[in-house]
Write a protein that holds these residues in place. Structure first.
Motif, short mmCIF file in Angstrom:
data_model
loop_
_atom_site.label_atom_id
_atom_site.label_comp_id
_atom_site.label_asym_id
_atom_site.label_seq_id
_atom_site.Cartn_x
_atom_site.Cartn_y
_atom_site.Cartn_z
N LEU A 158 0.83 -1.20 0.00
CA LEU A 158 0.00 0.00 0.00
C LEU A 158 0.86 1.26 0.00
CD1 LEU A 158 -2.71 1.42 0.18
CD2 LEU A 158 -2.63 1.13 2.67
N LEU A 159 1.93 1.24 0.79
CA LEU A 159 2.84 2.38 0.85
C LEU A 159 3.45 2.67 -0.53
CD1 LEU A 159 4.46 4.52 2.44
CD2 LEU A 159 6.17 2.73 2.89
N LEU A 160 3.95 1.60 -1.18
CA LEU A 160 4.58 1.77 -2.49
C LEU A 160 3.56 2.21 -3.54
CD1 LEU A 160 7.00 -1.28 -2.52
CD2 LEU A 160 7.61 1.15 -2.33
N ALA A 161 2.35 1.68 -3.46
CA ALA A 161 1.32 2.06 -4.42
C ALA A 161 1.00 3.55 -4.29
CB ALA A 161 0.06 1.22 -4.20
N ARG A 162 0.85 4.02 -3.06
CA ARG A 162 0.54 5.42 -2.85
C ARG A 162 1.70 6.32 -3.26
NH1 ARG A 162 -3.50 7.07 0.54
NH2 ARG A 162 -2.14 8.65 1.49
N GLU A 163 2.91 5.88 -2.99
CA GLU A 163 4.09 6.66 -3.39
C GLU A 163 4.19 6.74 -4.91
OE1 GLU A 163 7.53 4.97 -1.59
OE2 GLU A 163 7.17 5.92 0.38
N THR A 164 3.91 5.62 -5.58
CA THR A 164 3.96 5.61 -7.05
C THR A 164 2.96 6.58 -7.63
OG1 THR A 164 4.69 3.30 -7.11
CG2 THR A 164 3.64 4.17 -9.10
N LEU A 165 1.73 6.53 -7.13
CA LEU A 165 0.70 7.44 -7.64
C LEU A 165 1.05 8.89 -7.36
CD1 LEU A 165 -2.49 5.43 -6.63
CD2 LEU A 165 -1.52 5.69 -8.91
N GLN A 166 1.65 9.15 -6.18
CA GLN A 166 2.00 10.52 -5.84
C GLN A 166 3.12 11.05 -6.73
OE1 GLN A 166 0.32 12.51 -3.37
NE2 GLN A 166 1.35 13.92 -4.75
N ILE A 167 4.13 10.21 -6.97
CA ILE A 167 5.24 10.62 -7.83
C ILE A 167 4.74 10.92 -9.23
CG2 ILE A 167 7.35 9.79 -8.97
CD1 ILE A 167 7.97 8.25 -6.35
N GLU A 168 3.87 10.07 -9.75
CA GLU A 168 3.38 10.28 -11.10
C GLU A 168 2.45 11.50 -11.16
OE1 GLU A 168 1.96 6.68 -12.89
OE2 GLU A 168 3.93 5.72 -12.72
N ALA A 169 1.65 11.69 -10.12
CA ALA A 169 0.78 12.88 -10.07
C ALA A 169 1.63 14.15 -10.01
CB ALA A 169 -0.15 12.80 -8.87
N ASP A 170 2.70 14.12 -9.21
CA ASP A 170 3.59 15.27 -9.11
C ASP A 170 4.25 15.57 -10.45
OD1 ASP A 170 2.99 15.51 -6.43
OD2 ASP A 170 4.81 14.51 -5.72
N ALA A 171 4.60 14.50 -11.19
CA ALA A 171 5.24 14.69 -12.50
C ALA A 171 4.29 15.36 -13.48
CB ALA A 171 5.70 13.34 -13.04
N ILE A 172 3.03 14.96 -13.46
CA ILE A 172 2.04 15.58 -14.34
C ILE A 172 1.81 17.03 -13.92
CG2 ILE A 172 -0.39 15.58 -14.99
CD1 ILE A 172 -0.31 12.57 -15.07
N ASN A 173 1.72 17.28 -12.62
CA ASN A 173 1.53 18.65 -12.15
C ASN A 173 2.71 19.54 -12.54
OD1 ASN A 173 -1.00 18.30 -10.97
ND2 ASN A 173 -0.14 17.58 -9.03
N ALA A 174 3.91 18.99 -12.48
CA ALA A 174 5.09 19.76 -12.85
C ALA A 174 5.05 20.12 -14.33
CB ALA A 174 6.36 18.96 -12.54
N MET A 175 4.64 19.16 -15.16
CA MET A 175 4.52 19.46 -16.59
C MET A 175 3.42 20.48 -16.84
SD MET A 175 3.95 16.92 -19.85
CE MET A 175 2.36 16.35 -19.23
N HIS A 176 2.34 20.36 -16.10
CA HIS A 176 1.23 21.31 -16.21
C HIS A 176 1.74 22.73 -15.96
CE1 HIS A 176 -2.25 23.60 -14.60
NE2 HIS A 176 -2.93 22.93 -15.52
N ALA A 177 2.53 22.90 -14.92
CA ALA A 177 3.08 24.23 -14.59
C ALA A 177 4.10 24.67 -15.65
CB ALA A 177 3.73 24.19 -13.22
N ARG A 178 4.90 23.72 -16.13
CA ARG A 178 5.93 24.04 -17.12
C ARG A 178 5.33 24.54 -18.43
NH1 ARG A 178 8.63 19.52 -16.49
NH2 ARG A 178 7.82 18.38 -18.29
N LEU A 179 4.20 23.95 -18.82
CA LEU A 179 3.58 24.32 -20.09
C LEU A 179 3.02 25.73 -20.08
CD1 LEU A 179 1.71 21.04 -21.10
CD2 LEU A 179 3.85 21.94 -22.01
N ALA A 180 2.75 26.27 -18.88
CA ALA A 180 2.20 27.62 -18.79
C ALA A 180 3.15 28.66 -19.35
CB ALA A 180 1.86 27.94 -17.33
N ALA A 181 4.43 28.37 -19.31
CA ALA A 181 5.43 29.33 -19.81
C ALA A 181 6.08 28.84 -21.10
CB ALA A 181 6.50 29.54 -18.74
N ASP A 182 5.39 27.96 -21.83
CA ASP A 182 5.98 27.32 -23.01
C ASP A 182 4.92 27.27 -24.11
OD1 ASP A 182 7.25 25.75 -24.83
OD2 ASP A 182 7.65 24.07 -23.48
N ASP A 183 5.28 27.67 -25.32
CA ASP A 183 4.32 27.66 -26.42
C ASP A 183 4.45 26.42 -27.30
OD1 ASP A 183 6.71 28.09 -27.70
OD2 ASP A 183 6.00 29.78 -28.92
N SER A 184 5.21 25.41 -26.81
CA SER A 184 5.48 24.25 -27.65
C SER A 184 4.22 23.45 -27.99
CB SER A 184 6.50 23.33 -26.97
OG SER A 184 6.03 22.88 -25.71
#
Length: 337
Positions: free
Chosen positions: A19-45
């Motif tokens: 359960l710990l690893l499953a939650r950590e995996t989901l959190q890491i992947e969610a954080d990665a998507i959120n980081a890309m979401h923020a990155r795209l705000a300053a990118d016209d690619s």
């Protein structure tokens, strides 16, 4: 009989660790998507990539190898099902003939987290020389693939969800999500509708709902129960029994419905009428029955049946003549419901 896994007594420590690893995996992947979401705000690619794909006169060719290849296949499938003609090409097979699938009118999406995949780099100079537009999706903006592309999409992640930081996990999730974002943007800009989606999914539930017309499921010809207005109730009951729809239409001399008589009407009459042989159908029918045109969608018929709580409905043509009949079971068999 107990199966082998029924006798397993799970170790609470294993369950807790999982359960710990499953939650950590989901959190890491969610954080990665959120980081890309923020990155795209300053990118016209993304805007440039979508503009390039919209201008494409051919197909979108998506390619990658290994885990990136699996993601590329899914992105191609999503694009194709949402109005953007697309296909997957394996880069190794492309180097041995499949590159012939690619034309100058196509746009090419190359996916490689390192941006240095040998199989892709072997074919991309040829793709560029033939004039195809090139979009890259990598985690390394300074990589060879990123530099070669007309538009580079950054799918970099801080770390993979894999505890060893080796297996593509967060990076493939981010790439897949960005591919979905491209498909959704293209879908919207092309004015892609439910009907268009149904045409590319004729075997699915939505396809059946949006592509099935009343004429496709209605009973027609001799299978339609119908009697004249001057016949006796007993004759109408025989028609109901023979046609098996639980009702009969009552029509005039030109075949236009005047009314309908159902099994339910019969049950209600039993308490009031002693001699059915003297009753004319015109005196006991329901006038102005519900009807629908054969060109209407079957789901429209379902909506009418549900609104008025009826199980049968007549089908009439543009001149108001009876051409068919629908039972709720017909719609169920066609899997419209």
């Amino acid at each position: 009989m107990l199966k082998a896994f029924d006798r397993i007594d799970p170790d609470p420590r294993i369950a807790a660790r999982a359960l710990l690893l499953a939650r950590e995996t989901l959190q890491i992947e969610a954080d990665a998507i959120n980081a890309m979401h923020a990155r795209l705000a300053a990118d016209d690619s993304v805007g440039r990539a979508v503009a390039l794909l919209l201008a494409c006169k051919g197909r979108v060719v998506v390619s990658g190898i290994g885990k990136s290849g699996h993601i590329a296949r899914k992105i191609a499938a999503t694009l194709a099902s949402t109005g953007t003609p697309a296909l997957f090409v394996h880069p190794a097979e492309a180097a041995h003939g499949d590159l012939g699938m690619v034309t100058a009118d196509d746009a090419f999406i190359a996916i490689s987290y390192s941006g240095e995949s040998a199989e892709l780099m072997a074919i991309l100079p040829v793709v560029k020389r033939m004039g195809s537009a090139l979009i890259s999706m990598t985690g390394k903006p300074g990589s060879s693939l990123a530099q070669l592309a007309d538009v580079h999409l950054d799918v970099s992640v801080a770390k993979e969800a894999c505890p060893l930081n080796l297996a593509p996990t967060a990076s493939t999730t981010v790439t897949l999500a960005l591919g979905d974002a491209l498909a959704v943007a293209l879908l919207d800009l092309r004015g892609f509708k439910e009907e268009d989606f149904a045409r590319s999914h004729p075997g699915g539930a939505l396809g059946r709902r949006l592509l099935t017309h009343v004429r496709d499921v209605m009973r027609s010809g001799a299978a339609v129960p119908a009697v004249g207005a001057d016949v006796k109730l007993t004759e109408a009951l025989l028609e109901i029994t023979q046609k098996g729809m639980g009702m009969t239409a009552v029509v005039d001399a030109d075949g236009r419905p005047l009314g309908v008589f159902t099994d339910g009407d019969l049950r209600r009459m039993i308490e009031k009428v002693q001699d059915f042989s003297k009753v004319l159908i015109r005196d006991v029918m329901h006038a102005n029955p519900r009807s629908i045109g054969p060109e209407k969608l079957a789901v429209d018929a379902v909506a009418v049946m549900e609104q008025y709580r009826i199980n049968q409905m007549l089908v009439v043509d543009a001149d108001g003549k009876l051409v068919g009949a629908l039972h709720i079971h017909d719609l169920t068999r066609a899997k419209v419901i």
